[in-house]
Design an enzyme around this catalytic site. Structure first.
Site, PDB file in Angstrom:
ATOM      1  N   ARG A 151     -18.861  22.723 -39.763  1.00 48.05           N
ATOM      2  CA  ARG A 151     -18.727  23.419 -38.474  1.00 48.05           C
ATOM      3  C   ARG A 151     -17.261  23.602 -38.097  1.00 48.05           C
ATOM      4  NH1 ARG A 151     -19.602  21.585 -32.603  1.00 48.05           N
ATOM      5  NH2 ARG A 151     -20.132  23.542 -31.543  1.00 48.05           N
TER       6      ARG A 151
ATOM      7  N   HIS B 197     -15.390  27.051 -36.952  1.00 48.17           N
ATOM      8  CA  HIS B 197     -14.657  27.183 -35.686  1.00 48.17           C
ATOM      9  C   HIS B 197     -13.176  27.462 -35.920  1.00 48.17           C
ATOM     10  CE1 HIS B 197     -17.699  25.451 -32.584  1.00 48.17           C
ATOM     11  NE2 HIS B 197     -18.299  26.139 -33.520  1.00 48.17           N
ATOM     12  N   ASP B 198     -12.658  27.090 -37.083  1.00 47.68           N
ATOM     13  CA  ASP B 198     -11.282  27.468 -37.405  1.00 47.68           C
ATOM     14  C   ASP B 198     -11.218  28.958 -37.737  1.00 47.68           C
ATOM     15  OD1 ASP B 198      -8.543  27.206 -37.924  1.00 47.68           O
ATOM     16  OD2 ASP B 198      -8.920  26.978 -40.075  1.00 47.68           O
TER      17      ASP B 198
ATOM     18  N   GLY C 277      -8.466  33.507 -37.447  1.00 49.68           N
ATOM     19  CA  GLY C 277      -8.487  33.351 -38.899  1.00 49.68           C
ATOM     20  C   GLY C 277      -8.457  31.905 -39.369  1.00 49.68           C
TER      21      GLY C 277
ATOM     22  N   ASP D  26      -6.740  29.317 -40.419  1.00 51.94           N
ATOM     23  CA  ASP D  26      -5.322  28.962 -40.421  1.00 51.94           C
ATOM     24  C   ASP D  26      -5.069  27.547 -39.917  1.00 51.94           C
ATOM     25  OD1 ASP D  26      -5.977  29.195 -37.789  1.00 51.94           O
ATOM     26  OD2 ASP D  26      -4.435  30.668 -37.272  1.00 51.94           O
TER      27      ASP D  26
ATOM     28  N   ASN E  37     -15.581  23.418 -28.449  1.00 54.15           N
ATOM     29  CA  ASN E  37     -15.054  22.355 -29.316  1.00 54.15           C
ATOM     30  C   ASN E  37     -14.977  20.976 -28.659  1.00 54.15           C
ATOM     31  OD1 ASN E  37     -14.676  24.302 -31.288  1.00 54.15           O
ATOM     32  ND2 ASN E  37     -12.521  24.653 -30.769  1.00 54.15           N
TER      33      ASN E  37
ATOM     34  N   PRO F 226     -19.453  32.070 -30.649  1.00 61.43           N
ATOM     35  CA  PRO F 226     -20.713  32.356 -29.956  1.00 61.43           C
ATOM     36  C   PRO F 226     -21.315  31.089 -29.351  1.00 61.43           C
ATOM     37  CG  PRO F 226     -21.017  32.430 -32.356  1.00 61.43           C
ATOM     38  CD  PRO F 226     -19.556  32.215 -32.114  1.00 61.43           C
TER      39      PRO F 226
ATOM     40  N   HIS G 155     -27.289  25.429 -39.827  1.00 56.68           N
ATOM     41  CA  HIS G 155     -28.010  24.588 -38.857  1.00 56.68           C
ATOM     42  C   HIS G 155     -29.190  23.871 -39.501  1.00 56.68           C
ATOM     43  CE1 HIS G 155     -26.253  26.858 -35.126  1.00 56.68           C
ATOM     44  NE2 HIS G 155     -25.370  26.091 -35.742  1.00 56.68           N
ATOM     45  N   THR G 156     -29.225  23.823 -40.801  1.00 54.95           N
ATOM     46  CA  THR G 156     -30.176  22.974 -41.517  1.00 54.95           C
ATOM     47  C   THR G 156     -29.669  21.537 -41.589  1.00 54.95           C
ATOM     48  OG1 THR G 156     -31.412  22.714 -43.579  1.00 54.95           O
ATOM     49  CG2 THR G 156     -29.152  23.485 -43.798  1.00 54.95           C
TER      50      THR G 156
ATOM     51  N   ASP H  36     -32.176  20.537 -37.410  1.00 61.57           N
ATOM     52  CA  ASP H  36     -33.365  20.736 -38.246  1.00 61.57           C
ATOM     53  C   ASP H  36     -34.140  19.430 -38.221  1.00 61.57           C
ATOM     54  OD1 ASP H  36     -35.252  20.853 -40.263  1.00 61.57           O
ATOM     55  OD2 ASP H  36     -33.786  20.982 -41.898  1.00 61.57           O
TER      56      ASP H  36
ATOM     57  N   THR I 236     -35.568  18.010 -42.134  1.00 63.34           N
ATOM     58  CA  THR I 236     -34.675  17.369 -43.127  1.00 63.34           C
ATOM     59  C   THR I 236     -33.229  17.472 -42.628  1.00 63.34           C
ATOM     60  OG1 THR I 236     -34.641  19.508 -44.295  1.00 63.34           O
ATOM     61  CG2 THR I 236     -36.129  17.819 -45.162  1.00 63.34           C
TER      62      THR I 236
HETATM   63  C1  HEM Z   1     -24.573  31.937 -35.062  1.00 65.67           C
HETATM   64  C2  HEM Z   1     -23.902  31.433 -34.053  1.00 65.67           C
HETATM   65  C3  HEM Z   1     -23.773  29.953 -33.835  1.00 65.67           C
HETATM   66  C4  HEM Z   1     -23.965  29.304 -32.671  1.00 65.67           C
HETATM   67  C5  HEM Z   1     -24.361  29.924 -31.346  1.00 65.67           C
HETATM   68  C6  HEM Z   1     -23.773  27.901 -32.927  1.00 65.67           C
HETATM   69  C7  HEM Z   1     -23.861  26.903 -31.967  1.00 65.67           C
HETATM   70  C8  HEM Z   1     -23.846  25.550 -32.245  1.00 65.67           C
HETATM   71  C9  HEM Z   1     -24.011  24.517 -31.267  1.00 65.67           C
HETATM   72  C10 HEM Z   1     -24.192  24.738 -29.769  1.00 65.67           C
HETATM   73  C11 HEM Z   1     -23.978  23.328 -31.899  1.00 65.67           C
HETATM   74  C12 HEM Z   1     -24.141  21.928 -31.284  1.00 65.67           C
HETATM   75  C13 HEM Z   1     -22.794  21.433 -30.784  1.00 65.67           C
HETATM   76  C14 HEM Z   1     -22.889  20.177 -29.954  1.00 65.67           C
HETATM   77  O1  HEM Z   1     -23.954  19.844 -29.462  1.00 65.67           O
HETATM   78  O2  HEM Z   1     -21.869  19.491 -29.797  1.00 65.67           O
HETATM   79  C15 HEM Z   1     -23.805  23.604 -33.305  1.00 65.67           C
HETATM   80  C16 HEM Z   1     -23.739  22.663 -34.292  1.00 65.67           C
HETATM   81  C17 HEM Z   1     -23.493  22.942 -35.611  1.00 65.67           C
HETATM   82  N1  HEM Z   1     -23.164  24.176 -36.135  1.00 65.67           N
HETATM   83 FE1  HEM Z   1     -23.355  25.952 -35.225  1.00 65.67          FE
HETATM   84  N2  HEM Z   1     -23.455  27.727 -34.239  1.00 65.67           N
HETATM   85  C18 HEM Z   1     -23.434  28.965 -34.838  1.00 65.67           C
HETATM   86  C19 HEM Z   1     -23.104  29.239 -36.152  1.00 65.67           C
HETATM   87  C20 HEM Z   1     -22.721  28.281 -37.069  1.00 65.67           C
HETATM   88  C21 HEM Z   1     -22.150  28.568 -38.354  1.00 65.67           C
HETATM   89  C22 HEM Z   1     -21.801  29.966 -38.874  1.00 65.67           C
HETATM   90  C23 HEM Z   1     -21.940  27.374 -38.963  1.00 65.67           C
HETATM   91  C24 HEM Z   1     -21.327  27.091 -40.292  1.00 65.67           C
HETATM   92  C25 HEM Z   1     -21.273  27.945 -41.291  1.00 65.67           C
HETATM   93  C26 HEM Z   1     -22.421  26.346 -38.058  1.00 65.67           C
HETATM   94  C27 HEM Z   1     -22.485  25.008 -38.329  1.00 65.67           C
HETATM   95  C28 HEM Z   1     -22.924  24.043 -37.465  1.00 65.67           C
HETATM   96  C29 HEM Z   1     -23.164  22.666 -37.860  1.00 65.67           C
HETATM   97  C30 HEM Z   1     -23.100  22.127 -39.267  1.00 65.67           C
HETATM   98  C31 HEM Z   1     -23.504  21.964 -36.686  1.00 65.67           C
HETATM   99  C32 HEM Z   1     -23.751  20.462 -36.555  1.00 65.67           C
HETATM  100  C33 HEM Z   1     -22.408  19.755 -36.424  1.00 65.67           C
HETATM  101  C34 HEM Z   1     -22.459  18.257 -36.292  1.00 65.67           C
HETATM  102  O3  HEM Z   1     -23.488  17.634 -36.450  1.00 65.67           O
HETATM  103  O4  HEM Z   1     -21.383  17.679 -36.021  1.00 65.67           O
HETATM  104  N3  HEM Z   1     -22.842  26.932 -36.913  1.00 65.67           N
HETATM  105  N4  HEM Z   1     -23.705  24.955 -33.477  1.00 65.67           N
END
Ligand code: HEM
Length: 321
Positions: free
Chosen positions: A65, A69-70, A75, A77, A97, A166, A196-197, A241, A244
Protein backbone atom coordinates in the site's frame (compact mmCIF):
# COMPACT_ATOMS: atom_id res chain seq x y z
CA UNK A 1 35.53 2.51 -48.09
CA UNK A 2 32.36 4.56 -48.06
CA UNK A 3 30.51 1.70 -46.36
CA UNK A 4 33.22 1.39 -43.71
CA UNK A 5 33.04 5.13 -42.98
CA UNK A 6 29.27 5.01 -42.65
CA UNK A 7 29.53 1.98 -40.37
CA UNK A 8 32.09 3.78 -38.23
CA UNK A 9 29.89 6.87 -37.94
CA UNK A 10 26.90 4.71 -37.06
CA UNK A 11 28.88 2.94 -34.35
CA UNK A 12 29.89 6.26 -32.83
CA UNK A 13 26.27 7.40 -32.92
CA UNK A 14 25.02 4.19 -31.30
CA UNK A 15 27.61 4.42 -28.52
CA UNK A 16 27.11 8.12 -27.89
CA UNK A 17 23.33 8.34 -28.08
CA UNK A 18 22.57 6.72 -24.71
CA UNK A 19 25.37 8.69 -23.05
CA UNK A 20 24.01 11.96 -24.37
CA UNK A 21 20.42 11.08 -23.54
CA UNK A 22 21.52 9.92 -20.09
CA UNK A 23 22.84 13.35 -19.25
CA UNK A 24 19.28 14.61 -19.25
CA UNK A 25 16.32 13.82 -17.13
CA UNK A 26 13.61 11.64 -18.61
CA UNK A 27 15.83 8.60 -19.13
CA UNK A 28 13.58 5.53 -18.99
CA UNK A 29 13.77 3.03 -16.18
CA UNK A 30 15.65 -0.19 -16.91
CA UNK A 31 15.87 -3.66 -15.40
CA UNK A 32 19.65 -3.73 -15.15
CA UNK A 33 20.18 -0.30 -13.61
CA UNK A 34 22.10 -1.60 -10.56
CA UNK A 35 23.68 -4.70 -12.14
CA UNK A 36 27.15 -3.18 -11.94
CA UNK A 37 26.61 -0.45 -9.31
CA UNK A 38 24.92 -2.59 -6.66
CA UNK A 39 24.56 -6.22 -7.75
CA UNK A 40 23.29 -7.34 -4.32
CA UNK A 41 20.45 -4.88 -3.92
CA UNK A 42 17.70 -7.26 -4.97
CA UNK A 43 18.84 -10.03 -2.62
CA UNK A 44 19.19 -7.59 0.29
CA UNK A 45 15.64 -6.32 -0.21
CA UNK A 46 14.23 -9.82 -0.65
CA UNK A 47 15.85 -11.18 2.51
CA UNK A 48 14.75 -8.20 4.61
CA UNK A 49 11.20 -8.43 3.32
CA UNK A 50 11.12 -12.18 3.96
CA UNK A 51 12.11 -11.48 7.56
CA UNK A 52 9.52 -8.72 7.96
CA UNK A 53 6.67 -10.73 6.43
CA UNK A 54 7.53 -13.82 8.47
CA UNK A 55 7.48 -11.72 11.65
CA UNK A 56 4.15 -10.14 10.64
CA UNK A 57 2.37 -11.15 7.41
CA UNK A 58 0.36 -7.90 7.40
CA UNK A 59 3.61 -6.00 6.83
CA UNK A 60 3.60 -7.30 3.25
CA UNK A 61 0.24 -5.65 2.71
CA UNK A 62 1.38 -2.44 4.37
CA UNK A 63 4.46 -2.08 2.16
CA UNK A 64 2.41 -2.77 -0.97
CA UNK A 65 0.00 0.00 0.00
CA UNK A 66 2.86 2.38 0.78
CA UNK A 67 4.12 1.96 -2.78
CA UNK A 68 0.66 2.74 -4.22
CA UNK A 69 0.41 5.85 -2.04
CA UNK A 70 3.88 6.93 -3.14
CA UNK A 71 3.28 6.47 -6.88
CA UNK A 72 -0.09 8.23 -6.96
CA UNK A 73 1.31 11.40 -5.41
CA UNK A 74 3.72 13.15 -7.78
CA UNK A 75 5.03 9.81 -9.06
CA UNK A 76 7.08 6.98 -7.59
CA UNK A 77 9.68 9.22 -5.97
CA UNK A 78 9.69 8.13 -2.30
CA UNK A 79 8.03 11.42 -1.37
CA UNK A 80 5.78 9.51 1.03
CA UNK A 81 8.84 8.64 3.14
CA UNK A 82 9.84 12.25 3.85
CA UNK A 83 9.19 13.61 7.33
CA UNK A 84 7.71 17.10 7.61
CA UNK A 85 10.25 19.94 7.65
CA UNK A 86 10.17 23.67 8.31
CA UNK A 87 9.80 24.28 4.57
CA UNK A 88 7.09 21.74 3.69
CA UNK A 89 4.32 19.65 5.19
CA UNK A 90 4.74 16.19 3.78
CA UNK A 91 2.47 13.27 2.95
CA UNK A 92 2.71 11.15 6.08
CA UNK A 93 0.02 13.14 7.85
CA UNK A 94 -2.30 13.54 4.86
CA UNK A 95 -5.81 12.14 5.38
CA UNK A 96 -5.31 8.83 3.55
CA UNK A 97 -1.94 8.20 5.25
CA UNK A 98 -2.12 9.42 8.85
CA UNK A 99 -2.46 6.60 11.40
CA UNK A 100 -2.84 4.29 8.45
CA UNK A 101 0.22 3.85 6.24
CA UNK A 102 2.74 1.74 8.11
CA UNK A 103 6.08 0.06 7.50
CA UNK A 104 8.36 3.11 7.38
CA UNK A 105 10.80 1.41 9.77
CA UNK A 106 11.02 -1.62 7.47
CA UNK A 107 12.12 0.58 4.57
CA UNK A 108 14.59 2.36 6.90
CA UNK A 109 16.12 -0.98 7.91
CA UNK A 110 16.48 -2.09 4.27
CA UNK A 111 18.01 1.26 3.32
CA UNK A 112 20.58 0.95 6.13
CA UNK A 113 21.62 -2.47 4.84
CA UNK A 114 21.78 -1.30 1.23
CA UNK A 115 23.93 1.69 2.22
CA UNK A 116 26.43 -0.65 3.87
CA UNK A 117 26.80 -2.58 0.60
CA UNK A 118 26.53 0.29 -1.88
CA UNK A 119 26.87 3.75 -0.39
CA UNK A 120 24.81 6.57 -1.96
CA UNK A 121 23.77 4.44 -4.94
CA UNK A 122 20.26 2.99 -4.61
CA UNK A 123 17.29 5.35 -4.28
CA UNK A 124 14.59 4.95 -1.64
CA UNK A 125 12.05 4.97 -4.49
CA UNK A 126 13.65 1.89 -6.06
CA UNK A 127 13.93 0.14 -2.69
CA UNK A 128 10.19 0.67 -2.19
CA UNK A 129 9.39 -0.68 -5.69
CA UNK A 130 11.44 -3.82 -5.03
CA UNK A 131 10.03 -4.25 -1.52
CA UNK A 132 6.43 -4.03 -2.81
CA UNK A 133 7.14 -6.66 -5.48
CA UNK A 134 8.69 -8.99 -2.91
CA UNK A 135 5.82 -8.38 -0.46
CA UNK A 136 3.26 -9.64 -2.99
CA UNK A 137 5.33 -12.66 -3.91
CA UNK A 138 6.08 -13.59 -0.28
CA UNK A 139 2.34 -13.59 0.46
CA UNK A 140 1.79 -16.10 -2.37
CA UNK A 141 1.19 -13.69 -5.25
CA UNK A 142 2.99 -13.28 -8.57
CA UNK A 143 6.44 -11.85 -9.13
CA UNK A 144 7.68 -9.56 -11.91
CA UNK A 145 10.80 -7.80 -13.08
CA UNK A 146 11.09 -4.33 -11.53
CA UNK A 147 12.29 -1.50 -13.76
CA UNK A 148 14.80 0.61 -11.83
CA UNK A 149 16.56 3.96 -11.92
CA UNK A 150 14.03 6.10 -10.03
CA UNK A 151 15.50 8.97 -8.04
CA UNK A 152 14.20 10.46 -4.80
CA UNK A 153 12.15 13.62 -4.47
CA UNK A 154 13.53 16.62 -2.60
CA UNK A 155 10.11 17.57 -1.30
CA UNK A 156 6.65 16.17 -0.54
CA UNK A 157 3.15 17.57 -0.65
CA UNK A 158 0.36 16.93 1.82
CA UNK A 159 -2.20 18.62 -0.41
CA UNK A 160 -1.20 16.45 -3.39
CA UNK A 161 -1.67 13.34 -1.23
CA UNK A 162 -5.12 14.52 -0.17
CA UNK A 163 -6.08 15.28 -3.76
CA UNK A 164 -4.71 12.22 -5.59
CA UNK A 165 -5.56 9.22 -3.43
CA UNK A 166 -9.06 7.75 -3.79
CA UNK A 167 -11.16 7.32 -0.66
CA UNK A 168 -13.19 4.25 0.37
CA UNK A 169 -16.45 6.01 -0.43
CA UNK A 170 -15.48 6.55 -4.10
CA UNK A 171 -17.85 5.70 -6.93
CA UNK A 172 -16.80 3.59 -9.90
CA UNK A 173 -16.70 6.71 -12.07
CA UNK A 174 -14.37 8.45 -9.60
CA UNK A 175 -12.08 5.42 -9.40
CA UNK A 176 -11.86 5.19 -13.18
CA UNK A 177 -11.10 8.93 -13.43
CA UNK A 178 -8.49 8.96 -10.65
CA UNK A 179 -6.62 5.97 -12.08
CA UNK A 180 -7.05 7.37 -15.60
CA UNK A 181 -5.37 10.57 -14.42
CA UNK A 182 -2.29 8.41 -13.70
CA UNK A 183 -2.33 6.70 -17.09
CA UNK A 184 -3.94 3.54 -15.72
CA UNK A 185 -6.89 1.90 -17.51
CA UNK A 186 -10.10 0.69 -15.85
CA UNK A 187 -8.72 -2.84 -16.26
CA UNK A 188 -5.50 -1.82 -14.45
CA UNK A 189 -7.63 -0.27 -11.70
CA UNK A 190 -9.71 -3.40 -11.22
CA UNK A 191 -6.60 -5.60 -11.19
CA UNK A 192 -4.74 -3.33 -8.74
CA UNK A 193 -7.75 -3.24 -6.42
CA UNK A 194 -7.13 -6.99 -6.01
CA UNK A 195 -4.41 -5.88 -3.57
CA UNK A 196 -7.30 -5.76 -1.10
CA UNK A 197 -6.98 -9.54 -0.92
CA UNK A 198 -4.50 -8.86 1.91
CA UNK A 199 -4.29 -6.49 4.84
CA UNK A 200 -6.50 -4.82 7.39
CA UNK A 201 -8.70 -1.76 7.56
CA UNK A 202 -9.94 0.49 10.35
CA UNK A 203 -13.62 0.60 11.21
CA UNK A 204 -13.74 4.31 10.34
CA UNK A 205 -13.02 3.45 6.69
CA UNK A 206 -15.89 0.96 6.24
CA UNK A 207 -18.51 2.06 8.80
CA UNK A 208 -20.67 3.81 6.22
CA UNK A 209 -20.66 0.71 4.07
CA UNK A 210 -21.71 -1.79 6.75
CA UNK A 211 -24.54 0.42 8.07
CA UNK A 212 -25.76 2.30 5.02
CA UNK A 213 -25.10 0.35 1.81
CA UNK A 214 -27.85 -1.75 0.26
CA UNK A 215 -25.68 -4.03 -1.91
CA UNK A 216 -24.07 -5.82 1.03
CA UNK A 217 -24.46 -9.39 2.26
CA UNK A 218 -26.46 -9.02 5.49
CA UNK A 219 -24.60 -11.75 7.42
CA UNK A 220 -21.31 -10.11 6.47
CA UNK A 221 -22.57 -6.67 7.49
CA UNK A 222 -23.75 -7.98 10.90
CA UNK A 223 -20.40 -9.69 11.49
CA UNK A 224 -18.47 -6.51 10.82
CA UNK A 225 -20.91 -4.41 12.89
CA UNK A 226 -20.02 -6.52 15.94
CA UNK A 227 -16.56 -4.96 16.13
CA UNK A 228 -17.34 -1.68 14.37
CA UNK A 229 -20.14 0.08 16.28
CA UNK A 230 -21.98 3.11 14.91
CA UNK A 231 -20.43 5.59 17.32
CA UNK A 232 -17.12 4.16 18.56
CA UNK A 233 -14.24 1.86 17.71
CA UNK A 234 -12.84 3.96 14.86
CA UNK A 235 -9.45 2.28 15.00
CA UNK A 236 -10.63 -1.33 15.39
CA UNK A 237 -9.26 -3.45 12.55
CA UNK A 238 -10.93 -5.98 10.29
CA UNK A 239 -9.43 -8.05 7.47
CA UNK A 240 -10.23 -6.61 4.05
CA UNK A 241 -10.56 -10.15 2.65
CA UNK A 242 -12.31 -12.14 5.37
CA UNK A 243 -11.62 -15.48 3.66
CA UNK A 244 -7.80 -15.52 3.30
CA UNK A 245 -6.49 -12.22 4.77
CA UNK A 246 -2.82 -13.23 4.58
CA UNK A 247 -2.80 -14.87 1.16
CA UNK A 248 -2.37 -12.96 -2.07
CA UNK A 249 -5.02 -14.81 -4.07
CA UNK A 250 -8.18 -13.98 -6.04
CA UNK A 251 -10.63 -14.42 -3.13
CA UNK A 252 -11.20 -10.63 -3.19
CA UNK A 253 -13.14 -10.97 -6.44
CA UNK A 254 -15.26 -13.83 -5.11
CA UNK A 255 -16.04 -11.61 -2.10
CA UNK A 256 -17.26 -8.90 -4.44
CA UNK A 257 -19.52 -11.37 -6.22
CA UNK A 258 -21.10 -12.34 -2.90
CA UNK A 259 -21.49 -8.66 -1.91
CA UNK A 260 -18.76 -8.94 0.71
CA UNK A 261 -16.52 -6.13 -0.46
CA UNK A 262 -15.39 -4.30 2.69
CA UNK A 263 -15.23 -0.80 1.22
CA UNK A 264 -17.96 0.91 -0.74
CA UNK A 265 -15.28 1.50 -3.40
CA UNK A 266 -14.52 -2.24 -3.60
CA UNK A 267 -18.14 -3.18 -4.14
CA UNK A 268 -18.44 -0.51 -6.84
CA UNK A 269 -16.36 -2.85 -9.06
CA UNK A 270 -19.20 -5.37 -8.98
CA UNK A 271 -22.43 -3.45 -8.84
CA UNK A 272 -23.93 -3.74 -12.31
CA UNK A 273 -21.29 -1.56 -13.96
CA UNK A 274 -18.50 -1.78 -16.53
CA UNK A 275 -16.12 -3.88 -14.38
CA UNK A 276 -18.56 -6.68 -13.49
CA UNK A 277 -17.42 -8.97 -16.31
CA UNK A 278 -13.74 -8.57 -15.39
CA UNK A 279 -14.42 -9.22 -11.69
CA UNK A 280 -16.21 -12.40 -12.69
CA UNK A 281 -13.24 -13.49 -14.83
CA UNK A 282 -10.68 -12.80 -12.09
CA UNK A 283 -12.82 -14.63 -9.55
CA UNK A 284 -12.60 -17.80 -11.60
CA UNK A 285 -9.14 -17.41 -13.09
CA UNK A 286 -6.36 -16.85 -10.58
CA UNK A 287 -3.67 -16.95 -13.26
CA UNK A 288 -5.33 -14.20 -15.26
CA UNK A 289 -5.59 -12.01 -12.17
CA UNK A 290 -1.95 -12.68 -11.24
CA UNK A 291 -0.71 -11.78 -14.73
CA UNK A 292 -2.83 -8.62 -14.98
CA UNK A 293 -1.87 -7.53 -11.46
CA UNK A 294 1.84 -7.90 -12.22
CA UNK A 295 1.48 -5.95 -15.47
CA UNK A 296 -0.45 -3.17 -13.77
CA UNK A 297 2.12 -2.94 -10.96
CA UNK A 298 4.88 -2.38 -13.52
CA UNK A 299 2.74 0.34 -15.08
CA UNK A 300 1.98 1.95 -11.72
CA UNK A 301 5.69 1.79 -10.87
CA UNK A 302 6.46 3.88 -13.94
CA UNK A 303 4.26 6.84 -12.97
CA UNK A 304 6.34 10.03 -13.41
CA UNK A 305 9.65 8.80 -12.01
CA UNK A 306 12.51 11.23 -11.44
CA UNK A 307 15.45 9.99 -13.50
CA UNK A 308 18.85 11.07 -14.78
CA UNK A 309 19.91 14.16 -12.89
CA UNK A 310 16.50 14.90 -11.37
CA UNK A 311 16.09 14.62 -7.60
CA UNK A 312 18.77 12.74 -5.70
CA UNK A 313 19.68 9.44 -4.10
CA UNK A 314 18.72 10.05 -0.50
CA UNK A 315 21.02 8.69 2.21
CA UNK A 316 18.24 8.54 4.79
CA UNK A 317 14.78 7.88 3.35
CA UNK A 318 13.15 10.24 5.86
CA UNK A 319 15.09 13.37 4.86
CA UNK A 320 16.47 15.01 1.77
CA UNK A 321 20.29 15.05 1.83
C1 HEM B 1 -9.06 1.66 -5.80
C2 HEM B 1 -8.94 2.59 -4.88
C3 HEM B 1 -8.50 2.29 -3.48
C4 HEM B 1 -9.10 2.73 -2.35
C5 HEM B 1 -10.33 3.60 -2.26
C6 HEM B 1 -8.37 2.17 -1.24
C7 HEM B 1 -8.66 2.41 0.09
C8 HEM B 1 -8.07 1.74 1.15
C9 HEM B 1 -8.42 1.93 2.53
C10 HEM B 1 -9.46 2.92 3.05
C11 HEM B 1 -7.67 1.10 3.27
C12 HEM B 1 -7.71 0.91 4.80
C13 HEM B 1 -6.79 1.93 5.45
C14 HEM B 1 -6.94 1.98 6.95
O1 HEM B 1 -7.93 1.52 7.49
O2 HEM B 1 -6.03 2.50 7.62
C15 HEM B 1 -6.85 0.35 2.36
C16 HEM B 1 -5.95 -0.62 2.71
C17 HEM B 1 -5.12 -1.26 1.84
N1 HEM B 1 -4.95 -0.96 0.50
FE1 HEM B 1 -6.16 0.17 -0.63
N2 HEM B 1 -7.34 1.42 -1.72
C18 HEM B 1 -7.38 1.47 -3.09
C19 HEM B 1 -6.48 0.88 -3.96
C20 HEM B 1 -5.37 0.16 -3.56
C21 HEM B 1 -4.31 -0.25 -4.43
C22 HEM B 1 -4.18 0.12 -5.91
C23 HEM B 1 -3.43 -0.96 -3.67
C24 HEM B 1 -2.13 -1.58 -4.06
C25 HEM B 1 -1.80 -1.92 -5.29
C26 HEM B 1 -3.99 -1.02 -2.33
C27 HEM B 1 -3.47 -1.73 -1.28
C28 HEM B 1 -3.99 -1.77 -0.02
C29 HEM B 1 -3.52 -2.68 1.01
C30 HEM B 1 -2.52 -3.79 0.81
C31 HEM B 1 -4.22 -2.35 2.19
C32 HEM B 1 -4.01 -2.96 3.57
C33 HEM B 1 -2.83 -2.27 4.24
C34 HEM B 1 -2.48 -2.75 5.62
O3 HEM B 1 -2.99 -3.74 6.11
O4 HEM B 1 -1.62 -2.09 6.25
N3 HEM B 1 -5.13 -0.30 -2.30
N4 HEM B 1 -7.09 0.78 1.08
Amino acid sequence: MATAAVRCLLTVAVVLAPLLAGADAGRPLSTGFYNKKCPNVQSIVRAAMAQAVTAEPRMGASILRMFFHDCFVNGCDASILLDDTASFTGEKNAGPNANSVRGYEVIDAIKTQVEVSCNATVSCADILALAARDAVNLLGGPTWTVYLGRRDALTASQSAANANLPGPGSSLATLITMFGNKGLSPRDMTALSGAHTVGQARCSTFRDRIYNDANINTTFASLRQQTCPQASGDATLAPIDAQTPEAFDNAYYRNLMSKQGLFHSDQELFNGGSQDALVKKYSGNAAMFAADFAKAMVKMGAISPLTGTQGEVRLNCRNAN
